[in-house]
Design an enzyme around this catalytic site. Structure first.
Site, PDB file in Angstrom:
ATOM      1  N   ARG A 184      49.205  39.788  41.411  1.00  0.00           N
ATOM      2  CA  ARG A 184      48.235  38.870  41.994  1.00  0.00           C
ATOM      3  C   ARG A 184      48.949  38.043  43.058  1.00  0.00           C
ATOM      4  O   ARG A 184      50.167  38.132  43.204  1.00  0.00           O
ATOM      5  CB  ARG A 184      47.563  37.973  40.948  1.00  0.00           C
ATOM      6  CG  ARG A 184      48.328  37.600  39.717  1.00  0.00           C
ATOM      7  CD  ARG A 184      49.508  36.675  39.930  1.00  0.00           C
ATOM      8  NE  ARG A 184      49.139  35.468  40.649  1.00  0.00           N
ATOM      9  CZ  ARG A 184      49.941  34.731  41.389  1.00  0.00           C
ATOM     10  NH1 ARG A 184      51.209  35.087  41.516  1.00  0.00           N
ATOM     11  NH2 ARG A 184      49.523  33.667  42.008  1.00  0.00           N
ATOM     12  N   ASP A 189      44.386  32.495  50.122  1.00  0.00           N
ATOM     13  CA  ASP A 189      43.937  33.879  50.002  1.00  0.00           C
ATOM     14  C   ASP A 189      43.150  34.326  51.226  1.00  0.00           C
ATOM     15  O   ASP A 189      43.080  35.518  51.515  1.00  0.00           O
ATOM     16  CB  ASP A 189      43.095  34.047  48.745  1.00  0.00           C
ATOM     17  CG  ASP A 189      43.959  34.028  47.501  1.00  0.00           C
ATOM     18  OD1 ASP A 189      44.267  35.111  46.974  1.00  0.00           O
ATOM     19  OD2 ASP A 189      44.358  32.936  47.064  1.00  0.00           O
TER      20      ASP A 189
END
Length: 349
Positions: free
Chosen positions: A45, A237
């Site tokens: 991740r 992100d």
């Protein structure tokens, strides 16, 4: 230095981050579907790490096609892998950027033989590991100039080596400052509901011998008010053209608290995280994850049976709360519409 994901002898090797900090386990994969699963369940991740892992997944898809096969067979295999990998998580733009980079390499060279195309894809994807680390080191150096001596730095989630191929973005700034001889300490938000700050940020900073203190997510405001935090550095992100930032859920309230208390709030991210196609953060897709992540911690239930729960994985921090965005090509400050585009254009030139 921790290397989160890499290519080794025809395999994708990655740290299983769901096992940290209790166990250090490396996964070895030869099928892109396993890479897609690892991204989906967060064994890997962090936006840059997801991107690199997805590129390596594309390399596995190419490797699985026989060298002597018709070129159309390779192209079809790459399309299947691209669609599967891009369906795993919707928010991190690095995932789509990396997959398209590998896919476009093949689509732009229809005259290459299958063998040549396979080779180029594998070489390019494997090189993205070292490329990501070099980008993070450059980003860290740019951000270190913003860190004063004896600073107490608040982080949220994990934007360190584990969120990248290595070194880190927000923690890359921390590491670069330490390498310059600055004495600093980190306050790490636990980052509910998956506790990436507690489990990952604290683990890797302890491994590096960098002073770190774990705090509850809801303690940040009180510590700011008491003057115990000097600056905030987080990752991202996806960053919209106007400087709005999507990051792990809980980032937005930290930014609001920082502004209220007169504390600099910085975002550290590579240029691949900037999405100039989206005018504002309102257009960024926000992943909704399983409610069980909220109602349980591990296997232990913490809510009454059947309770409804919301679990957005990210929130969007408006650009007005962001003092600067740190990239490998420099530090962007407002007006972001102009300065982010300028940095992205410098990368292409």
């Amino acid at each position: 230095m921790i290397r989160t994901v890499e290519w080794s002898n025809g395999e994708v090797v990655m740290i299983d981050q769901t096992r940290l900090p209790q166990e250090y386990v490396q996964l070895r994969m030869t099928d892109y579907r396993n890479v897609a699963h690892a991204i989906r369940v967060m064994q890997v991740r962090g936006a840059p790490a997801i991107g690199v892992a997805a590129a390596l997944g594309m390399a596995l898809a190419a490797q699985a096609v026989d060298r002597e096969a018709e070129r159309g067979e390779l192209d079809a295999a790459l399309e299947r892998a691209a669609q599967e990998l891009m369906s795993t998580r919707p928010t991190a733009i690095n995932l789509f950027w990396a997959v398209r980079r590998i896919w476009d390499l093949a689509r732009e060279k229809p005259g290459w033989s299958t063998e040549r195309c396979r080779h180029e894809i594998i070489e390019t994807a494997a090189a993205m590991v070292d490329e990501d680390i070099a980008i993070n080191r450059a980003l860290g150096l740019n951000g270190a100039d913003l860190v004063p001596e004896n600073a107490a730095i608040l982080t949220h989630c994990n934007a360190g080596a584990l969120a990248c191929a290595g070194y880190g973005t927000a923690l890359g700034v921390v590491r670069a400052a330490v390498e310059q001889g600055k004495r600093i300490r980190v306050l790490a938000d636990e980052t509910r509901p998956r506790l990436q700050g507690a489990q990952l940020t604290c683990w890797e900073l302890q491994e590096d011998g960098i002073p770190v203190t774990l705090i509850p997510d809801n303690a940040a405001g009180s510590l700011m008010r008491r003057g115990e935090i000097d600056l905030v550095v987080v990752g991202a992100d996806r960053i919209a053209a106007n400087g709005d930032v999507a990051n792990k859920i809980g980032t937005y309230p930290v930014a609001v608290l920082a502004k209220e208390n007169g504390i600099p709030f910085y975002v550290a991210a590579p240029l691949s995280t900037i999405d100039l196609s989206l005018p504002t953060g309102e257009e960024i897709p926000i992943e909704q994850r399983d409610s069980a992540e909220v109602t349980s911690v591990g296997v232990q239930s913490i809510g009454p049976a059947g309770i409804a729960a919301l679990n957005p994985a990210f929130d969007v921090t408006p650009a007005r709360y962001v003092q600067a965005i740190i990239t490998e090509k420099g530090v962007a400050k407002p007006p972001y519409e102009e300065n982010l585009r300028r940095l992205c254009e410098s990368e292409r030139s």
